[in-house]
Design an enzyme around this catalytic site. Structure first.
Site, short mmCIF file in Angstrom:
data_model
loop_
_atom_site.label_atom_id
_atom_site.label_comp_id
_atom_site.label_asym_id
_atom_site.label_seq_id
_atom_site.Cartn_x
_atom_site.Cartn_y
_atom_site.Cartn_z
N HIS A 361 0.80 -1.23 0.00
CA HIS A 361 0.00 0.00 0.00
C HIS A 361 0.83 1.27 0.00
CE1 HIS A 361 -4.01 -1.79 0.77
NE2 HIS A 361 -3.30 -2.71 1.41
N LYS A 558 1.12 14.72 1.05
CA LYS A 558 -0.23 15.05 0.60
C LYS A 558 -0.38 16.55 0.33
CE LYS A 558 -2.20 11.12 3.19
NZ LYS A 558 -2.92 10.26 2.25
#
Ligand code: GL7
Length: 816
Positions: A361, A558
């Site tokens: 992931h 992010k």
């Protein structure tokens, strides 16, 4: 099977609710009180699912079918009550029943605490997959840990994140069924002892261990109106009686209690990092605890079917490792097969490789788990021996195939030597699995081309991709009832089971009447959210502004900072009176920072400080507002996403493995501003380039810039607006009481090389945001784009993803 008609009537529900209030809770049903009736309703709904659950579990045995074990240290199921009610198809009946008691169902739903048993996307994905396994009738189970304390409760105090205890089980959850009779003994520490068996072979056994019990706690996961109920089994640590007795016999009562408490600590708390917490002994204990308990359960079921040989184990059992957190499973299954079942190493290894598959992931280096050889050797001495033996045989094989390639041996080895000896869990997971998948096309490509290139060469075909998905039940039907109803009114409700049906909406994208209804729904959702924000924060926001949302864990990759720089830029433009194409916006931020991640926590403070300056500046008026919603969680996402106009998916290309929030927004008709990263690429492919706001460097550019030559200072010097924004941050405009407070943020961008390439993407981002505003000024265009986003999201159903896993990886078929 659905609930019998008689069970589904409003009258029977009302009887049951009152019966549970009186006889289960021991409380007077009169006058009806919200908290009591909420629980009464929970138990009544639970009753109606239990029969289906028993029947589903029985059907697995009757059909002797292969089952999937989805092993995950994290699950984020969100609230259960509405999910159960909708799975039963009883929403109207429940509304009416509680209304008759003078209560409101939506208010009762708010009573439920979110089980925060995960950090973010990875845990939420596991829950979407459970929902799809149940809805697609894939025989299987979820396995994990029942943490007493989930992810911390976030509050914002003076702009800073504060972490509080998330004691979600304080009041006992009606959904957790404790199974006191399913207890397994789990061993730790001790030593591995060699002995000779009766045939004169050298064998090993694990002795002098300390132990703890794992108790099964089950949570039902219903399929959508199909009578199928999957089980999620979460383990809770319970002290062993033997352990206590030893102390009691020595007269040490307090010592006995203390050792009991310590052993039960294993399932006490979820590690709150969104990358892996490194080197923490308790974390490794959690991993092995849940792995060892799960395998005892798997073997119990396998034996129940009276198999004559373990050769057919992989025909009965598929184990999916959700990241490397359960990767110690591979050594555990080898230990069971070789030590306990006396199989040969070769046979055991073949069984392992046919049983396991592993999902990666993340490619962030800091998130790739390693455990020191010293720690594994102390806590799991026999497993370390097994890992060494796996590695020895593996490297032997590599050495034969690629003679003289010492570099290759070093890069592939299970043991890293550079930083003290460390076991690389991803390597163990790759070697021990038949299939390894990434979670979006780009991510899977990066795994093959960069991170695990040598493994891909060694095992052609082992690496594959399964793009993530989200369940339409929670993320459209439940979260956005108004839009669901509108969709249903034109194309029917088949999309709930088969999301590809949404494509039928495309025909209405330019229909003025449908556009108007679409806008009305969106406006309504925005009003509901504005009311929620007012209630929660006491801040008034204007639903007529563009709702721009950046909600996810706070992390430098992010790039919440990039968004903040844009906000400051707009703010400066407003102040200086130069607002070409500015559309009034409300910026929503939400997300938690790992408690030890100081830079991320400082970013939260900066967002709040910028918010304070902007919101308090009379020059800004209604033009710009910034809100930070504390304690982001599944139910908050359900409120925010249906009200979003714009979804911020602006990670540095190559760093967000997939993202799933991006899918939730687009499904609900928000437009995305994003980089070519993770699943953004595939979303853009299906919704169409014209319906997506793209900017920024590509993954290949990022790779090139990281290899040298990137100079953020030069960008800073040459862009006036950027320079101004950064100077304001670094000189205390947003922190007059502590002017250098935010220096570390600016330093990371200028002095320390801007690893996440914020400055490199700034200009394109700001330009693309201007295009967003321009499109928003044309409601017909915007609405068309919004409808086409929803219409084209069929691919991103977790049902599609689960069926890919089932067909291509697990080789299991749905039950009929
Ligand atoms: C993550 C990725 O960061 C995220 O991009 C992905 O969508 C998610 C599910 O595959 O997995 N990896 C990870 O460690 N966390 C994630 O959310 C916490």
């Amino acid at each position: 099977m659905t609930a019998p008609e008689s069970n589904q009537s409003v009258e029977s529900l009302k009887d049951d609710i009152q019966r549970h209030v009186a006889l289960t809770l021991g409380s007077d049903p009169f006058p009806p009180r919200k908290e009591r009736y909420y629980l009464g309703l929970c138990y009544s709904v639970r009753d109606r699912l239990l029969g289906q659950w028993l029947e589903t579990q029985r059907s697995y045995y009757d059909s002797i079918t292969k089952r999937v074990y989805y092993m995950s240290l994290e699950f984020l199921p969100g609230r259960f009550l509405m999910n159960y009610i909708q799975a039963l198809g009883m929403e109207e009946e429940c509304r009416e029943a509680v209304r008759d008691f003078g209560l409101d169902l939506d208010e009762l739903l708010e009573e439920e605490w979110n089980p925060g048993l995960g950090n973010g996307g990875l845990g939420r994905l596991a829950s979407c997959y459970m929902d799809s396994m149940a809805t697609c009738k894939i025989p299987g189970y979820g396995y994990g840990i029942l943490y007493d304390y989930g992810i911390f409760y976030q509050t914002i105090v003076n702009g800073y994140q504060h972490e509080g205890c998330d004691n979600w089980l304080r009041q006992d959850s009606p959904w957790v069924l404790r199974r006191g009779h399913f207890m397994f003994l789990i061993n730790f520490y001790g030593r591995s002892e060699a002995y000779e068996d009766s045939a004169g072979h050298e064998r090993f056994r694990w002795v002098d261990t300390e132990s703890v019990m794992a108790m099964a706690c089950d949570i039902m996961v219903p399929g959508h109106q199909n009578g199928h109920v999957t089980n999620m089994r979460l383990w809770k640590a319970i002290s062993t009686r033997d352990f206590e007795l030893e102390h009691f016999n020595r007269g040490d009562y307090i010592g006995a209690v203390q050792s009991k408490v310590e052993s039960e600590n294993i399932s006490k708390v979820l590690y709150p990092n969104d990358t892996s917490p490194r080197g923490k002994e308790l974390r490794l204990r959690q991993q092995y605890f849940f792995v060892a308990a799960t395998f005892q359960d798997i073997l119990r079921r396998f034996r129940k079917n009276n198999y004559s040989s373990f050769d057919c184990f992989p025909d009965q059992v598929a184990v999916q490792l959700n990241d490397t957190h359960p990767a110690i499973s591979i050594a555990e299954l080898m230990r069971i097969l070789v030590d306990d079942e006396a199989l040969t190493w070769e046979t055991a290894w073949t069984i392992c490789q046919k049983t396991f598959s592993y999902t990666n992931h993340t490619v962030l280096p800091e998130a790739l788990e390693t455990w020191s050889v010293e720690l594994i050797g102390r806590m799991l001495p026999r497993h370390l021996q097994i890992i060494f033996e796996i590695n020895r045989r593996f490297l032997d094989d590599v050495g034969k195939r690629f003679p003289g390639r010492v570099d290759l041996l070093r890069s592939l080895s299970l043991i890293a030597e550079d930083d003290g000896k460390q076991v690389r869990m991803a390597h163990l997971a790759i070697i021990g699995s038949h299939t390894v998948n990434g979670v979006a096309e780009l991510h899977s490509k990066i795994l093959k081309a960069r991170l695990f290139k040598d493994f891909d060469n060694l095992y052609p075909g082992k690496f594959t991709n399964v793009t993530n998905g989200i369940t339409p039940r929670r993320w459209l039907m439940q979260a956005n009832p108004a839009l669901s109803e509108l969709i249903g009114s034109v194309i029917g409700n088949e999309w709930i089971h088969d999301l590809s049906h949404l494509s039928e909406l495309a025909a209405y994208a330019d229909d003025p009447e449908f556009q108007q209804r679409w806008q009305e729904v969106r406006k309504r959702n925005k009003k509901l959210l504005a009311r929620y924000v007012l209630r929660k924060l006491g801040v008034g926001i204007n639903p007529a502004t563009l709702f721009d949302m950046h909600i996810k864990r706070i992390h430098e990759y992010k790039r919440q900072i990039l968004n903040v720089l844009h906000v400051i830029t707009i703010y400066n433009r407003i102040r200086s009176g130069s607002v070409a194409h500015h559309v009034p916006r409300t910026l929503f931020f939400a997300g938690k920072a790992a408690p030890g991640y100081l830079q991320a926590k400082l970013i939260i403070k900066l967002i709040n400080a910028v918010g304070q300056a902007v919101n308090g500046d009379p020059a800004v008026g209604n033009e710009l507002r910034v809100v930070f919603l504390p304690n982001y969680c599944v139910s908050q996402a359900e409120k925010l996403i249906p009200a979003a106009d714009l979804s911020e998916q602006i990670s540095t290309a190559g760093m967000e493995a997939s993202g799933t929030g991006n899918m939730k927004f687009a499904l609900n008709g928000a437009l995305t501003i994003g980089t070519l990263d993770g699943a953004n690429i595939e979303i853009r492919e299906v919704v169409g380039e014209d319906n997506f706001f793209l900017f920024g460097h590509t993954e290949e550019d990022v790779h090139r810039l990281h290899s040298g030559g990137y100079d953020p200072v030069q960008i800073y010097e040459s862009n006036i607006e950027l320079k101004k924004a950064l100077d304001m941050i670094s000189t205390g405009f947003f922190s007059p009481e502590a002017p250098s407070l935010f220096r570390p943020i600016v330093d990371s961008l200028l002095a320390h090389g801007d690893y996440y390439l914020v400055l490199a993407d700034y200009a394109k981002y700001v330009a693309e945001q201007a295009r967003v505003s321009k499109c928003y000024e044309d409601p017909a265009l915007w609405t068309r784009m919004s409808i086409l986003n929803t219409a084209n999201m069929g691919k991103f159903s977790s049902d599609r993803a689960i069926m890919e896993y089932a067909r291509n990886i697990w080789k299991v078929s749905p039950l009929t």
